[in-house]
Design a protein around this motif. Structure first.
Motif, PDB file in Angstrom:
ATOM      1  N   TRP A  50       0.835  -1.207   0.000  1.00  4.92           N
ATOM      2  CA  TRP A  50       0.000   0.000   0.000  1.00  4.92           C
ATOM      3  C   TRP A  50       0.863   1.249   0.000  1.00  4.92           C
ATOM      4  N   ILE A  51       0.447   2.239  -0.802  1.00  5.89           N
ATOM      5  CA  ILE A  51       0.990   3.587  -0.745  1.00  5.89           C
ATOM      6  C   ILE A  51      -0.133   4.461  -0.191  1.00  5.89           C
ATOM      7  N   VAL A  52       0.197   5.269   0.812  1.00  2.00           N
ATOM      8  CA  VAL A  52      -0.804   6.113   1.466  1.00  2.00           C
ATOM      9  C   VAL A  52      -0.417   7.579   1.281  1.00  2.00           C
ATOM     10  N   ILE A  53      -1.375   8.367   0.805  1.00  2.00           N
ATOM     11  CA  ILE A  53      -1.194   9.811   0.668  1.00  2.00           C
ATOM     12  C   ILE A  53      -2.407  10.508   1.288  1.00  2.00           C
ATOM     13  N   SER A  54      -2.288  11.833   1.472  1.00  5.18           N
ATOM     14  CA  SER A  54      -3.442  12.594   1.961  1.00  5.18           C
ATOM     15  C   SER A  54      -4.130  13.353   0.833  1.00  5.18           C
ATOM     16  N   ALA A  73      -4.077   4.256  -1.153  1.00  2.00           N
ATOM     17  CA  ALA A  73      -5.046   4.779  -0.181  1.00  2.00           C
ATOM     18  C   ALA A  73      -4.880   6.291  -0.110  1.00  2.00           C
ATOM     19  N   VAL A  74      -6.017   6.996  -0.123  1.00  2.00           N
ATOM     20  CA  VAL A  74      -6.024   8.447   0.035  1.00  2.00           C
ATOM     21  C   VAL A  74      -6.797   8.744   1.323  1.00  2.00           C
ATOM     22  N   LEU A  75      -6.073   9.232   2.326  1.00  2.00           N
ATOM     23  CA  LEU A  75      -6.679   9.596   3.613  1.00  2.00           C
ATOM     24  C   LEU A  75      -6.626  11.110   3.738  1.00  2.00           C
ATOM     25  N   THR A  76      -7.702  11.761   3.365  1.00  2.00           N
ATOM     26  CA  THR A  76      -7.726  13.218   3.370  1.00  2.00           C
ATOM     27  C   THR A  76      -7.822  13.733   4.808  1.00  2.00           C
ATOM     28  N   PRO A  77      -7.307  14.933   5.070  1.00  2.00           N
ATOM     29  CA  PRO A  77      -7.350  15.463   6.431  1.00  2.00           C
ATOM     30  C   PRO A  77      -8.762  15.828   6.882  1.00  2.00           C
ATOM     31  N   PHE A  78      -9.604  16.249   5.919  1.00  2.00           N
ATOM     32  CA  PHE A  78     -10.971  16.676   6.219  1.00  2.00           C
ATOM     33  C   PHE A  78     -11.788  16.596   4.931  1.00  2.00           C
ATOM     34  N   HIS A 127     -10.054   6.455  -8.680  1.00  2.00           N
ATOM     35  CA  HIS A 127      -9.256   5.276  -9.033  1.00  2.00           C
ATOM     36  C   HIS A 127      -8.487   4.676  -7.854  1.00  2.00           C
ATOM     37  N   ALA A 128      -8.526   5.312  -6.707  1.00  2.00           N
ATOM     38  CA  ALA A 128      -7.816   4.794  -5.532  1.00  2.00           C
ATOM     39  C   ALA A 128      -8.520   3.548  -5.008  1.00  2.00           C
ATOM     40  N   ASP A 129      -7.755   2.715  -4.326  1.00  2.00           N
ATOM     41  CA  ASP A 129      -8.312   1.486  -3.758  1.00  2.00           C
ATOM     42  C   ASP A 129      -9.044   1.743  -2.441  1.00  2.00           C
ATOM     43  N   PHE A 130      -8.681   2.824  -1.764  1.00  2.00           N
ATOM     44  CA  PHE A 130      -9.340   3.174  -0.504  1.00  2.00           C
ATOM     45  C   PHE A 130      -9.294   4.686  -0.352  1.00  2.00           C
ATOM     46  N   VAL A 131     -10.425   5.284   0.011  1.00  2.00           N
ATOM     47  CA  VAL A 131     -10.517   6.727   0.234  1.00  2.00           C
ATOM     48  C   VAL A 131     -11.336   6.969   1.488  1.00  2.00           C
ATOM     49  N   ASP A 132     -10.826   7.835   2.361  1.00  2.00           N
ATOM     50  CA  ASP A 132     -11.583   8.230   3.554  1.00  2.00           C
ATOM     51  C   ASP A 132     -11.033   9.566   4.039  1.00  2.00           C
ATOM     52  N   SER A 133     -11.826  10.256   4.835  1.00  2.00           N
ATOM     53  CA  SER A 133     -11.387  11.504   5.458  1.00  2.00           C
ATOM     54  C   SER A 133     -11.161  11.241   6.936  1.00  2.00           C
TER      55      SER A 133
END
Length: 189
Positions: A45-49, A75-80, A101-107
């Motif tokens: 996994w590569i994780v970015i915000s 995975a894209v984990l946005t701050p808000f 296109h990301a495999d996982f997205v959440d805030s």
């Protein structure tokens, strides 16, 4: 290591103001080289915000690598919520493409921007949930990546948390290599 956080400078911090600037290609090539090495060592996994700049360029690289490395996930984990609300239109479009296109997205925060504490919480959360950090950064040019670095260093005091850097020297070497490839590729015609 199975999960790697990746971050770095925003475009303006690098003096990049055009979405088609040649420097972006060199940054992506440097990221690609490092990410392939990590994937071959077991990163899943590569994780970015989702910040503009190095993070979204990383996402582009990961998405293009999925054809060769289908096990690699983004995975894209946005701050808000709605962090892109005030971005320029092109950045919003790029961001929406990445999210779709990301495999996982959440805030991390389930509300829109309220205070700078949400950004600190994002850094700490992503560092806590990953096994290492790849950062395009140099201490000679401070910028927003220093906050990720500080969070990673704090975690490193408690547990093994490796921090890897892409430096200006790495980018210069990548640019040199790419220019040589272009030169030799053109001379073959």
């Amino acid at each position: 290591m199975k999960v790697l956080a990746v971050s770095g400078y925003k475009p303006a911090e690098l003096g990049i103001f055009q979405p088609d600037a040649k420097e972006i290609d060199y940054i992506k090539k440097a990221l690609e080289k490092r990410i392939i090495a990590f994937v071959e060592e077991g990163i899943e996994w590569i994780v970015i915000s989702g910040q503009p700049g190095v993070e979204l360029w990383t996402a582009d690289v990961v998405l293009s690598l999925k054809t060769t490395y289908p096990e690699l996930k983004l995975a894209v984990l946005t701050p808000f919520l709605n962090q892109q609300k005030i971005w320029p239109e092109q950045a919003k479009q790029d961001y929406e493409f990445i999210l779709s296109h990301a495999d996982f997205v959440d805030s991390i925060s389930k509300q829109e921007y309220d205070n700078p504490g949400q950004l600190r919480a994002k850094n700490d959360f992503i560092i806590l949930k990953t096994d290492g950090l790849l950062l395009l950064y140099t201490e000679e040019q401070e910028g927003t990546p220093k906050y990720y670095l500080h969070s990673a260093q704090r975690r490193g005091e408690q547990a093994d948390y490796p921090i890897f850097f892409i430096t200006p020297e790495d980018l210069e070497e990548t640019a040199r290599e790419e220019k040589e490839k272009e030169f030799w590729g053109q001379s073959d015609e």
